[in-house]
Design a protein around this motif. Structure first.
Motif, PDB file in Angstrom:
ATOM      1  N   ALA A 297       0.781  -1.192   0.157  1.00  0.00           N
ATOM      2  CA  ALA A 297      -0.010   0.022   0.144  1.00  0.00           C
ATOM      3  C   ALA A 297       0.809   1.217  -0.035  1.00  0.00           C
ATOM      4  CB  ALA A 297      -1.077  -0.031   1.065  1.00  0.00           C
TER       5      ALA A 297
ATOM      6  N   CYS B 287       0.012   3.333  -3.429  1.00  0.00           N
ATOM      7  CA  CYS B 287      -1.102   4.426  -3.006  1.00  0.00           C
ATOM      8  C   CYS B 287      -0.620   4.808  -1.632  1.00  0.00           C
ATOM      9  CB  CYS B 287      -2.385   4.020  -3.012  1.00  0.00           C
ATOM     10  SG  CYS B 287      -2.732   2.455  -1.829  1.00  0.00           S
TER      11      CYS B 287
ATOM     12  N   ARG C 191      -3.236   7.594   0.239  1.00  0.00           N
ATOM     13  CA  ARG C 191      -4.431   7.106   0.762  1.00  0.00           C
ATOM     14  C   ARG C 191      -4.056   6.361   2.091  1.00  0.00           C
ATOM     15  NH1 ARG C 191      -8.808   6.484  -2.698  1.00  0.00           N
ATOM     16  NH2 ARG C 191      -9.464   4.773  -1.116  1.00  0.00           N
ATOM     17  N   CYS C 192      -2.742   5.563   2.027  1.00  0.00           N
ATOM     18  CA  CYS C 192      -2.452   4.929   3.085  1.00  0.00           C
ATOM     19  C   CYS C 192      -2.070   5.852   4.314  1.00  0.00           C
ATOM     20  CB  CYS C 192      -0.878   3.941   2.763  1.00  0.00           C
ATOM     21  SG  CYS C 192      -0.651   2.855   4.050  1.00  0.00           S
TER      22      CYS C 192
ATOM     23  N   GLN D  50      -7.309  -0.067   0.849  1.00  0.00           N
ATOM     24  CA  GLN D  50      -6.503   0.969   0.285  1.00  0.00           C
ATOM     25  C   GLN D  50      -6.115   0.511  -1.151  1.00  0.00           C
ATOM     26  OE1 GLN D  50      -7.356   3.978   1.201  1.00  0.00           O
ATOM     27  NE2 GLN D  50      -8.575   2.800   2.857  1.00  0.00           N
TER      28      GLN D  50
ATOM     29  N   TRP E 296      -7.893   1.823  -4.400  1.00  0.00           N
ATOM     30  CA  TRP E 296      -6.787   2.503  -5.273  1.00  0.00           C
ATOM     31  C   TRP E 296      -6.805   2.086  -6.763  1.00  0.00           C
ATOM     32  CZ3 TRP E 296      -2.488  -0.324  -7.398  1.00  0.00           C
ATOM     33  CH2 TRP E 296      -1.565   0.772  -8.241  1.00  0.00           C
ATOM     34  N   ARG E 297      -7.535   0.763  -6.852  1.00  0.00           N
ATOM     35  CA  ARG E 297      -7.592  -0.004  -8.262  1.00  0.00           C
ATOM     36  C   ARG E 297      -8.919   0.140  -8.940  1.00  0.00           C
ATOM     37  NH1 ARG E 297      -3.979  -3.377 -10.244  1.00  0.00           N
ATOM     38  NH2 ARG E 297      -5.765  -4.276 -11.431  1.00  0.00           N
TER      39      ARG E 297
END
Length: 208
Positions: free
Chosen positions: A39, A43, A46-47, A104, A108-109
């Motif tokens: 993560a 991303c 976001r993490c 996350q 994200w995907r």
């Protein structure tokens, strides 16, 4: 490059979450660390934002386990946490961090339409029971979208502000037509989906 259906990606996250519930001690720490590193690599924004939002929850979990679990006191005092409580609290924090990191990666995907499409496919058994899976999938996808929108905000909402925003979102408004493309499952997607769901069920049975 193989393109996996969104339902398979959601099922894979469920499998990861179940595995994290079963693992203990070193395997749990290693598996959670892999999820967190992935993560942070793909991303990181976001993490870190999720970690900031959940820091008090993580602290509360550690404190509750540390002082509520019976065992050997860390120091000679009735107000001391126990060794077993601290260990279990840290393991629960690591477990939750692994689940959040995997979530996350999933969000994200996938965009909102893909989340709906994946949930729509996963909730197929509901149609066999006579329930409206479109409504369930739409509610879940809107809830995830609403949560993601709050997460992206710079300022932390208070409890009253959050409840007010939630009440406003539930107020009836003008009817709008929503068109969402539902992806079709190929034979390979179906095989992988059944394999992942089988793994999830097997993991849940191991937890009983």
């Amino acid at each position: 490059m193989i393109r996996f259906h969104s339902a398979n990606q959601i099922a894979a996250w469920l499998w990861v979450a179940c595995i994290l519930q079963v693992l203990q001690d070193t395997p749990l720490i290693v598996f959670s660390a892999l999820c967190i590193l992935a993560a942070l690599c793909f991303c990181p924004d976001r993490c870190w934002r999720t970690l900031k939002r959940t820091r008090f929850l993580l602290l509360a979990i550690a404190l509750v386990y540390g002082w509520a679990t019976p065992g050997q006191y860390l120091w000679a005092s009735p107000w001391s946490p126990t060794e077993e409580g601290v260990l279990w609290g840290l393991l629960q924090v690591v477990r939750l961090l692994g689940v959040l990191a995997a979530l996350q990666l999933l969000l994200w995907r996938l965009n909102a339409a893909q989340v709906f499409s994946g949930l729509y496919a996963l909730l197929t058994p509901l149609s066999w029971l006579g329930l409206n899976r479109q409504r369930w999938a739409l509610r879940l996808s809107l809830t995830m979208s609403f949560s993601a929108e709050l997460l992206l905000q710079q300022n932390t909402l208070s409890r009253n502000d959050f409840l007010q925003r939630l009440a406003e979102a539930e107020q009836p408004g003008e009817l709008q037509e929503v068109s969402i493309l539902v992806e079709s499952l190929s034979f390979f997607d179906l095989l992988l989906l059944f394999a992942l769901l089988g793994a999830v069920l097997a993991t849940l049975l191991m937890m009983v």
